[in-house]
Design a protein around this motif. Structure first.
Motif, PDB file in Angstrom:
ATOM      1  N   PRO A   1      -2.997   2.167   2.610  1.00 40.48           N
ATOM      2  CA  PRO A   1      -2.512   1.533   3.835  1.00 40.48           C
ATOM      3  C   PRO A   1      -3.650   1.346   4.846  1.00 40.48           C
ATOM      4  O   PRO A   1      -4.588   2.138   4.886  1.00 40.48           O
ATOM      5  N   GLU A   2      -3.562   0.322   5.637  1.00 36.38           N
ATOM      6  CA  GLU A   2      -4.563   0.053   6.679  1.00 36.38           C
ATOM      7  C   GLU A   2      -4.403   1.032   7.831  1.00 36.38           C
ATOM      8  O   GLU A   2      -3.318   1.553   8.076  1.00 36.38           O
TER       9      GLU A   2
ATOM     10  N   MET B   1      -1.460  14.387  10.235  1.00 33.36           N
ATOM     11  CA  MET B   1      -2.195  13.132  10.195  1.00 33.36           C
ATOM     12  C   MET B   1      -2.680  12.894   8.763  1.00 33.36           C
ATOM     13  O   MET B   1      -3.073  13.824   8.082  1.00 33.36           O
ATOM     14  N   ARG B   2      -2.696  11.654   8.382  1.00 30.81           N
ATOM     15  CA  ARG B   2      -3.139  11.275   7.035  1.00 30.81           C
ATOM     16  C   ARG B   2      -4.634  10.985   7.040  1.00 30.81           C
ATOM     17  O   ARG B   2      -5.184  10.466   8.011  1.00 30.81           O
ATOM     18  N   LEU B   3      -5.265  11.316   5.917  1.00 34.82           N
ATOM     19  CA  LEU B   3      -6.683  11.061   5.706  1.00 34.82           C
ATOM     20  C   LEU B   3      -6.858  10.588   4.278  1.00 34.82           C
ATOM     21  O   LEU B   3      -6.341  11.222   3.347  1.00 34.82           O
ATOM     22  N   ILE B   4      -7.556   9.475   4.106  1.00 34.40           N
ATOM     23  CA  ILE B   4      -7.837   8.943   2.777  1.00 34.40           C
ATOM     24  C   ILE B   4      -9.158   9.513   2.287  1.00 34.40           C
ATOM     25  O   ILE B   4     -10.158   9.483   3.010  1.00 34.40           O
TER      26      ILE B   4
END
Length: 101
Positions: free
Chosen positions: A93-94, A1-4
Motif C-alpha cells: 500500500p502507498e 503503525m505499519r512499516l514495510i
C-alpha cells in the motif's frame, strides 16, 4: 503503525510503535550491526560450502529477525511489541514508511 520491510523481490509488513517508525533508519543500522557481529550467537547465521568444499559463513533472515531484535533489544521494557502483519507481499500500500534490506 505499519512499516514495510522491502527485500529483493517482495516485502513484509510489520506493526511497530510510533517511535520505531520515527527512528527506523538508526534502528536498521543498529540491527544490521548486531546481525553481522560474529561474536553474537543468533539463529540467523548459516554456513555453506562452495563446489570446492570451502566453508563460508553468512546470515539468512527476513522480517522475523528484525522483529525479534526489536522486541528483545529495543522494546524489551515496552508494552507494545513488534509483530509481523504480512509476509512476501508483492504490492505494498502507498504511504506506509519503508526500510530496504
Amino acid at each position: 503503525m505499519r512499516l514495510i520491510l522491502q527485500f529483493d523481490i517482495d516485502a513484509d509488513i510489520i506493526d511497530v510503535p510510533q517511535f520505531v517508525i520515527e527512528n527506523r533508519d538508526v534502528l536498521q543500522k543498529r540491527f544490521t550491526k548486531w546481525l553481522y557481529n560474529k561474536q553474537i550467537k543468533h539463529s540467523y547465521w548459516v554456513t555453506f560450502r562452495d563446489k570446492n568444499g570451502k566453508v563460508f559463513c553468512g546470515v539468512k533472515y527476513r522480517s522475523d529477525a528484525f522483529v525479534e531484535w526489536l522486541n528483545k533489544k529495543v522494546l524489551a521494557d515496552e508494552n507494545k511489541k513488534a509483530r509481523i502483519v504480512a509476509e512476501h507481499v508483492s504490492e505494498c500500500p502507498e504511504g506506509i514508511p519503508k526500510l530496504n534490506f
